[in-house]
Design an enzyme around this catalytic site. Sequence first.
Site, PDB file in Angstrom:
ATOM      1  N   CYS A  81      56.289  21.222  56.532  1.00  0.00           N
ATOM      2  CA  CYS A  81      57.248  22.055  55.288  1.00  0.00           C
ATOM      3  C   CYS A  81      58.150  22.765  56.238  1.00  0.00           C
ATOM      4  O   CYS A  81      57.865  23.268  57.141  1.00  0.00           O
ATOM      5  CB  CYS A  81      57.429  22.898  54.249  1.00  0.00           C
ATOM      6  SG  CYS A  81      58.530  23.790  53.323  1.00  0.00           S
ATOM      7  N   CYS A  87      59.010  31.402  53.159  1.00  0.00           N
ATOM      8  CA  CYS A  87      58.921  30.899  52.793  1.00  0.00           C
ATOM      9  C   CYS A  87      57.280  31.538  51.843  1.00  0.00           C
ATOM     10  O   CYS A  87      55.750  31.143  53.207  1.00  0.00           O
ATOM     11  CB  CYS A  87      58.615  29.364  51.734  1.00  0.00           C
ATOM     12  SG  CYS A  87      58.086  29.352  50.183  1.00  0.00           S
ATOM     13  N   CYS A  90      53.331  29.450  50.407  1.00  0.00           N
ATOM     14  CA  CYS A  90      52.173  28.713  51.227  1.00  0.00           C
ATOM     15  C   CYS A  90      51.433  29.255  53.123  1.00  0.00           C
ATOM     16  O   CYS A  90      52.843  29.687  53.311  1.00  0.00           O
ATOM     17  CB  CYS A  90      52.215  27.305  52.192  1.00  0.00           C
ATOM     18  SG  CYS A  90      51.738  25.685  50.823  1.00  0.00           S
ATOM     19  N   GLN A 272      46.319  24.898  34.751  1.00  0.00           N
ATOM     20  CA  GLN A 272      45.662  24.892  35.553  1.00  0.00           C
ATOM     21  C   GLN A 272      46.867  24.501  36.368  1.00  0.00           C
ATOM     22  O   GLN A 272      47.149  22.721  36.094  1.00  0.00           O
ATOM     23  CB  GLN A 272      44.188  24.076  36.158  1.00  0.00           C
ATOM     24  CG  GLN A 272      43.450  24.910  35.682  1.00  0.00           C
ATOM     25  CD  GLN A 272      42.528  26.148  36.168  1.00  0.00           C
ATOM     26  OE1 GLN A 272      43.548  26.129  37.083  1.00  0.00           O
ATOM     27  NE2 GLN A 272      41.349  26.872  36.156  1.00  0.00           N
ATOM     28  N   PHE A 301      37.697  33.482  27.685  1.00  0.00           N
ATOM     29  CA  PHE A 301      38.386  33.741  28.286  1.00  0.00           C
ATOM     30  C   PHE A 301      39.135  31.884  27.883  1.00  0.00           C
ATOM     31  O   PHE A 301      39.587  31.106  28.891  1.00  0.00           O
ATOM     32  CB  PHE A 301      38.834  34.097  29.084  1.00  0.00           C
ATOM     33  CG  PHE A 301      38.636  35.350  30.056  1.00  0.00           C
ATOM     34  CD1 PHE A 301      39.061  36.379  30.153  1.00  0.00           C
ATOM     35  CD2 PHE A 301      36.894  35.843  29.887  1.00  0.00           C
ATOM     36  CE1 PHE A 301      38.699  37.758  30.111  1.00  0.00           C
ATOM     37  CE2 PHE A 301      36.040  36.910  30.179  1.00  0.00           C
ATOM     38  CZ  PHE A 301      37.140  37.879  30.041  1.00  0.00           C
ATOM     39  N   GLU A 322      39.694  34.436  22.517  1.00  0.00           N
ATOM     40  CA  GLU A 322      41.015  34.286  24.059  1.00  0.00           C
ATOM     41  C   GLU A 322      41.612  36.059  23.307  1.00  0.00           C
ATOM     42  O   GLU A 322      41.807  35.963  22.148  1.00  0.00           O
ATOM     43  CB  GLU A 322      42.308  33.096  23.939  1.00  0.00           C
ATOM     44  CG  GLU A 322      43.332  33.338  24.485  1.00  0.00           C
ATOM     45  CD  GLU A 322      43.137  33.655  25.686  1.00  0.00           C
ATOM     46  OE1 GLU A 322      44.419  34.348  26.508  1.00  0.00           O
ATOM     47  OE2 GLU A 322      42.688  33.155  26.640  1.00  0.00           O
ATOM     48  N   ASP A 372      35.985  32.050  31.878  1.00  0.00           N
ATOM     49  CA  ASP A 372      37.222  31.566  32.919  1.00  0.00           C
ATOM     50  C   ASP A 372      38.217  32.566  33.278  1.00  0.00           C
ATOM     51  O   ASP A 372      39.283  32.358  32.608  1.00  0.00           O
ATOM     52  CB  ASP A 372      37.488  30.509  32.826  1.00  0.00           C
ATOM     53  CG  ASP A 372      38.768  29.652  33.663  1.00  0.00           C
ATOM     54  OD1 ASP A 372      38.444  30.733  35.133  1.00  0.00           O
ATOM     55  OD2 ASP A 372      40.019  29.100  33.452  1.00  0.00           O
ATOM     56  N   CYS A 398      38.919  32.794  40.424  1.00  0.00           N
ATOM     57  CA  CYS A 398      39.912  32.705  40.782  1.00  0.00           C
ATOM     58  C   CYS A 398      40.116  33.799  41.757  1.00  0.00           C
ATOM     59  O   CYS A 398      41.483  34.041  42.731  1.00  0.00           O
ATOM     60  CB  CYS A 398      41.294  33.062  40.021  1.00  0.00           C
ATOM     61  SG  CYS A 398      42.030  33.626  39.191  1.00  0.00           S
TER      62      CYS A 398
END
Length: 440
Positions: A81, A87, A90, A272, A301, A322, A372, A398
């Site tokens: 990129c 940026c 990433c 996701q 969740f 949730e 999750d 995550c």
Amino acid sequence: MVQFFQPKPKALPTQAVEITIDNLDHHLTGVGRYQGKACFVEGVLPGEKVSVQITEQKKQYAHARLRQVIEPSADRCEPFCPAFKQCGGCNAQMMPQAMQCQAKQQGVQRLFRQLAKIDLPAPLWIESSAPQAYRRVCRLAVKYDKNKRCVLVGFRQKQSQALVEINSCPVLTAALSALIVPLRTLINELSSARDVGHIELYETESGLAMLLRHNGRPPVKDKELLLAFALQHDCALYLQTTGYPEPLADVKPSFYQLDGLRLYFQPGDFLQVNPQVNQRLVNYVREWLAPTATDNVLDLFCGIGNFTLPLAREAASVTGIEGVDEMVQRATHNAEQNQLVNTGFHRADLTKMAEYANAGWQQQCYDLVLLDPGRTGAEAVMPWLAKSGARRIVYVSCNPVTAARDCALLQPGYTLKQWGLLDMFPHTGHVESLFLFERK
């Protein structure tokens, strides 16, 4: 009046210093040594000798900015990129994907050792992703530039609130990437351009969708321009001023396909971002929980039912919990649309688990549990889970820091049997991991 002594911050060196990078942390940040302490540097590979500018010094560690790679690693890649150096999206395109995955694995293992006193074995598997065009969701930042007298549309710079204007993004799907330039033109045509906060873009099996965050009510002319753009690009358009997003006009419902199911969502819902890895994640959850026709499953969740609905096709029942009302409604609707009558959804703030001690869903017995949570983890839930008696528990994470903390809280009642790693977000420091616990 008593005066407390406040030591002056240690002066930072004005000259660049040279260090050697020893390894990478779980964010894919390089770690070297400076004056006997850890020094964190982005944009480097293990074994490289680099020139850096120290930007922060603490007692135990320092942060530095890369100035020059003096002795590059043979593994160093050319970023694909053109905006990579500026940026903030990433941070590891200069690193082979296999090295990224290895560093993430070692980072998760190190955190579990340090924070949970758990020695994780090698993961059962490491699932990688396509290196480019994997993101079906993105958020574009919008900011008025006084000097240029125009609105900038792009992503935040590394370690800054400043914007990097981009014309395309190679990790987005081609359709989302192609919207960036026409979107910039559109926003600059709006009389209320300075009131636009950010833009979210989605591409799923139903097509394109866009959410525009606006700090007021756009005037009629601006609405006409927005609607014309949506029509031209066949895009479902939503506006968020206060509260939950609302469609600017009649729109076709947005949905994505998963496991032969159709899950409806509205821009603003959690999705996701990587559909291929999401499907593999769902497959592993189903395989590890291994529900039978007599099992009652709890999905904490649960969002709009990403795991709930696939599990419901194999279990006796699945209960989803949730914290967001609108997503509970969406999950219920999704179950109805897919004719899954063995599901039930409830709203509960799982950071305040004690408040639901008398809730019907918490009084039930569950054979299997899936959770999750978001990046903050599920600390309030874990003591209850440790005593739940469920046969198996699968934790999707995550954030390895909160996962290590939470998994340690399960140990009184459960044994960690295996884990796996999914590279949901290549070229970034984010990692998705999966942990299977069985009742002792």
